[in-house]
Write an enzyme that holds these catalytic residues in place. Sequence first.
Site, mmCIF file in Angstrom:
data_model
loop_
_atom_site.group_PDB
_atom_site.id
_atom_site.type_symbol
_atom_site.label_atom_id
_atom_site.label_comp_id
_atom_site.label_asym_id
_atom_site.label_seq_id
_atom_site.Cartn_x
_atom_site.Cartn_y
_atom_site.Cartn_z
ATOM 1 N N ASP A 1 0.892 -6.981 -10.826
ATOM 2 C CA ASP A 1 -0.132 -6.639 -11.826
ATOM 3 C C ASP A 1 -0.640 -5.225 -11.564
ATOM 4 O O ASP A 1 -0.701 -4.383 -12.467
ATOM 5 C CB ASP A 1 -1.286 -7.649 -11.745
ATOM 6 C CG ASP A 1 -2.410 -7.303 -12.714
ATOM 7 O OD1 ASP A 1 -2.106 -6.956 -13.873
ATOM 8 O OD2 ASP A 1 -3.588 -7.360 -12.300
ATOM 9 N N ASP B 1 0.839 -1.210 0.000
ATOM 10 C CA ASP B 1 0.000 0.000 0.000
ATOM 11 C C ASP B 1 0.869 1.253 0.000
ATOM 12 O O ASP B 1 0.627 2.211 -0.750
ATOM 13 C CB ASP B 1 -1.002 -0.015 1.173
ATOM 14 C CG ASP B 1 -0.397 -0.439 2.502
ATOM 15 O OD1 ASP B 1 0.786 -0.820 2.539
ATOM 16 O OD2 ASP B 1 -1.123 -0.385 3.517
HETATM 17 C C1 IPM Z 1 -1.536 -8.241 -17.381
HETATM 18 C C2 IPM Z 1 -3.014 -8.500 -17.503
HETATM 19 C C3 IPM Z 1 -3.299 -9.961 -17.206
HETATM 20 C C4 IPM Z 1 -2.808 -10.249 -15.803
HETATM 21 C C5 IPM Z 1 -4.783 -10.379 -17.370
HETATM 22 C C6 IPM Z 1 -5.285 -10.111 -18.756
HETATM 23 C C7 IPM Z 1 -5.011 -11.815 -16.982
HETATM 24 O O1 IPM Z 1 -3.723 -7.650 -16.660
HETATM 25 O O2 IPM Z 1 -0.757 -8.865 -18.129
HETATM 26 O O3 IPM Z 1 -1.164 -7.404 -16.561
HETATM 27 O O4 IPM Z 1 -3.511 -9.967 -14.831
HETATM 28 O O5 IPM Z 1 -1.685 -10.739 -15.679
HETATM 29 MG MG MG Z 2 -2.518 -6.192 -15.702
#
Ligand code: IPM
Ligand code: MG
Length: 336
Positions: free
Chosen positions: A223, A199
């Site tokens: 992500d 965070d």
């Molecule tokens: C990324 C995308 C993917 C992930 C999705 C489409 C599954 O958001 O490559 O960041 O979460 O890894």
């Molecule tokens: Mg992503």
Amino acid sequence: MPTSRIVLLAGDGIGPEIAREARLVLEVLVPDAQLDEQLIGAAAIRATGEPLPADSLDACRGATAVLKGPVGDPEFDAADVRPEQGLLALRAALDTYANLRPAVQGGVDVLIVRELVGGLYFGARGTREDGTVFDTCEYHPRQVERIVRRGFELARGRRGHLTSVDKANVLETSRLWRRIVDRMAPSYPDVTVEHMLVDNAAMQLATTPQQFDVLVTENMFGDILSDLAAAVTGGLGLAPSASLSDGGPGLFEPVHGSAHDIAGRGAANPTAMLRSTALLLEHGLGLRDRAAALTRAIDGALATVRTPDLGGTATTSDLGAAVREQLAVDGAVAVS
Ligand code: IPM
Ligand code: MG
């Protein structure tokens, strides 16, 4: 040298438009390479019923490197068979555990090293009898060690600063992560290490991103933080990534999604896909000079040709053409 085989997975939404520009650039920069287009995601479900058909997977396994557009389609959001499952299955099959997501602009030069084949994305999941639905974050120490090692090695080759991002005040997997980072740190005396809670890391990335060099973190945190890092360095249209294993073909893919709202209109920015192509040339084919030439050409083109996400009116193919023109001017390749 044997001919390189590049599998091109165009993907969904804006995927085919940006993949076309990547293909044209590859035809100029590596004319001897064999380009093999295969299906993944919603396009594959529509054609075969599966998000990663066996033909696509076999082609990727046998490739020198894989270049992939975004996958995902709102039409399948509530379906049992979803486009994203194809992407996750491909990452797992190639064991591309090290996802490198650079975010560079002005005084900011951050490299997010995201663990890509473990954690919440791949842990036990299901529904209990009482209706509770669960996803589990799981990590084996070996999975943590190999990605943390990558983080240290990459930091060593850059400015020597590693930020390990976790949620150790709450999660067991994060406490394991932290122990492993601390255990490996003495082997890298040239790298300074800090731990940061996720965070706080989000807040710091949003306010003072120039403080970071390399961030290493688990799958889901990576992500989320990589979208944030992209946003503070010019936007998602610009952000590439390289997903590497310990020997097999790498997977090169933009950070952004399939952007169905603008698909098919020629309004998509192909930069993230073209920068992913540069990463493929460098890490996948070992062609550093051509990767550098492509990066220069992209930067040169962006100085004057801007797609709508950057406040301009250029189309996807205008920007692609400008990049190829820059490559020719640069003398990196024969005029196409
Ligand atoms: C990324 C995308 C993917 C992930 C999705 C489409 C599954 O958001 O490559 O960041 O979460 O890894
Ligand atoms: Mg992503």
